[in-house]
Design a protein around this motif. Sequence first.
Motif, short mmCIF file in Angstrom:
data_model
loop_
_atom_site.label_atom_id
_atom_site.label_comp_id
_atom_site.label_asym_id
_atom_site.label_seq_id
_atom_site.Cartn_x
_atom_site.Cartn_y
_atom_site.Cartn_z
N VAL A 196 0.66 -1.01 -0.09
CA VAL A 196 0.43 0.04 -0.03
C VAL A 196 1.14 0.91 0.10
O VAL A 196 2.32 1.16 0.71
N THR A 197 0.60 2.23 -0.97
CA THR A 197 1.59 3.57 -0.69
C THR A 197 -0.02 4.24 -0.06
O THR A 197 -0.48 4.83 -0.82
N VAL A 198 1.15 5.37 0.01
CA VAL A 198 0.18 6.95 0.52
C VAL A 198 1.28 7.44 0.71
O VAL A 198 2.72 7.98 0.93
N VAL A 199 0.90 8.72 -0.87
CA VAL A 199 1.83 9.51 -0.98
C VAL A 199 1.46 11.08 -1.13
O VAL A 199 0.04 11.04 -1.50
N GLU A 200 2.13 12.41 -0.66
CA GLU A 200 1.89 13.74 -0.54
C GLU A 200 2.47 14.16 -1.02
O GLU A 200 3.61 14.26 -2.06
N SER A 201 1.91 15.35 -1.66
CA SER A 201 2.91 16.42 -2.60
C SER A 201 2.60 17.88 -1.99
O SER A 201 0.91 18.02 -1.26
N GLY A 202 2.42 18.91 -2.44
CA GLY A 202 2.07 20.21 -2.70
C GLY A 202 2.88 21.31 -1.25
O GLY A 202 2.48 22.20 -1.33
N GLY A 203 3.83 20.83 -0.73
CA GLY A 203 4.36 21.15 0.40
C GLY A 203 5.62 22.54 -0.21
O GLY A 203 5.31 22.74 -1.11
N GLY A 204 5.55 23.15 0.75
CA GLY A 204 6.19 24.03 0.74
C GLY A 204 6.82 25.92 1.67
O GLY A 204 6.90 25.13 2.71
N LEU A 205 7.62 26.51 0.77
CA LEU A 205 7.37 27.33 2.15
C LEU A 205 6.73 28.86 0.75
O LEU A 205 6.78 28.90 0.13
N VAL A 206 6.15 29.40 2.75
CA VAL A 206 5.78 29.75 1.67
C VAL A 206 5.27 31.47 3.78
O VAL A 206 5.57 31.04 4.70
N LEU B 186 -1.66 27.06 0.94
CA LEU B 186 -0.49 25.96 1.16
C LEU B 186 -2.16 25.02 0.08
O LEU B 186 -3.04 25.07 1.38
N ARG B 187 -2.62 24.29 -0.44
CA ARG B 187 -2.36 22.72 -0.53
C ARG B 187 -2.01 21.71 -0.97
O ARG B 187 -1.29 21.60 -2.13
N LEU B 188 -2.53 20.84 0.26
CA LEU B 188 -1.45 19.77 0.64
C LEU B 188 -2.65 18.56 -0.31
O LEU B 188 -3.54 18.79 -0.02
N SER B 189 -1.98 17.80 -1.31
CA SER B 189 -2.34 17.13 -2.07
C SER B 189 -2.27 15.26 -1.39
O SER B 189 -0.18 15.25 -0.95
N CYS B 190 -3.02 14.39 -1.47
CA CYS B 190 -2.46 12.96 -0.80
C CYS B 190 -2.97 11.81 -2.02
O CYS B 190 -4.63 12.19 -2.06
N THR B 191 -2.99 11.33 -2.47
CA THR B 191 -2.80 10.02 -2.95
C THR B 191 -3.31 8.37 -2.06
O THR B 191 -1.72 8.34 -1.41
N THR B 192 -3.23 7.62 -2.27
CA THR B 192 -3.21 5.77 -2.28
C THR B 192 -3.65 5.03 -3.02
O THR B 192 -4.44 5.03 -3.61
N SER B 193 -2.11 4.24 -3.06
CA SER B 193 -3.46 2.94 -3.79
C SER B 193 -4.42 2.17 -2.88
O SER B 193 -4.92 1.39 -3.79
N LEU B 194 -4.61 2.33 -1.88
CA LEU B 194 -5.92 2.34 -1.49
C LEU B 194 -6.86 1.70 -2.00
O LEU B 194 -7.40 3.07 -2.68
N ARG B 195 -7.41 0.78 -2.12
CA ARG B 195 -8.99 0.43 -3.19
C ARG B 195 -10.26 0.14 -2.09
O ARG B 195 -11.46 -0.31 -2.48
N THR B 196 -9.76 -0.26 -0.70
CA THR B 196 -10.69 -0.49 0.09
C THR B 196 -11.35 0.77 0.99
O THR B 196 -11.04 1.73 0.91
N ARG B 197 -12.35 0.91 2.07
CA ARG B 197 -12.78 1.94 2.34
C ARG B 197 -11.70 2.08 3.51
O ARG B 197 -11.05 1.36 4.04
N TYR B 198 -11.56 3.78 3.15
CA TYR B 198 -10.56 4.06 4.53
C TYR B 198 -11.04 5.33 4.92
O TYR B 198 -11.81 6.60 4.07
N THR B 199 -10.28 5.79 6.01
CA THR B 199 -10.50 6.88 6.90
C THR B 199 -9.73 7.77 6.15
O THR B 199 -7.96 7.13 6.67
#
Length: 125
Positions: free
Chosen positions: A2-12, A18-31
Amino acid sequence: QVTVVESGGGLVQAGGSLRLSCTTSLRTRYTMGWFRQAPGKEREVVAAVSWSGISTRHADSVKGRFTISKDNAKNTVYLQMNSLKAEDTAVYCCAASIRRIATPLPLAKNEYDYWGQGTQVTVSS
């Protein structure tokens, strides 16, 4: 794997957004939860969103400034951060819980099963 990947960080600058994004390879239900850890401090919860995207919870420290949301079509969770302060500087991680998918949404880090590596957010004052 299972992967969980964040993006969107930086200096402000303080007061910015800022808007952060998070994607996952999970295909089951999750919080999905967002957490952050500043240098020398404990990891703390920021917000959580349900599988449907309908239910959310936000930590008191970010209420009114941060908003968690979910795009089900893209299987992506966002953290919109406005009115940023220097004290928001931290590594932000997202994490998925497959054990706790009902409300109330979990806020404890030990209730989450899969973690991303994190993305650095630095707010300059």
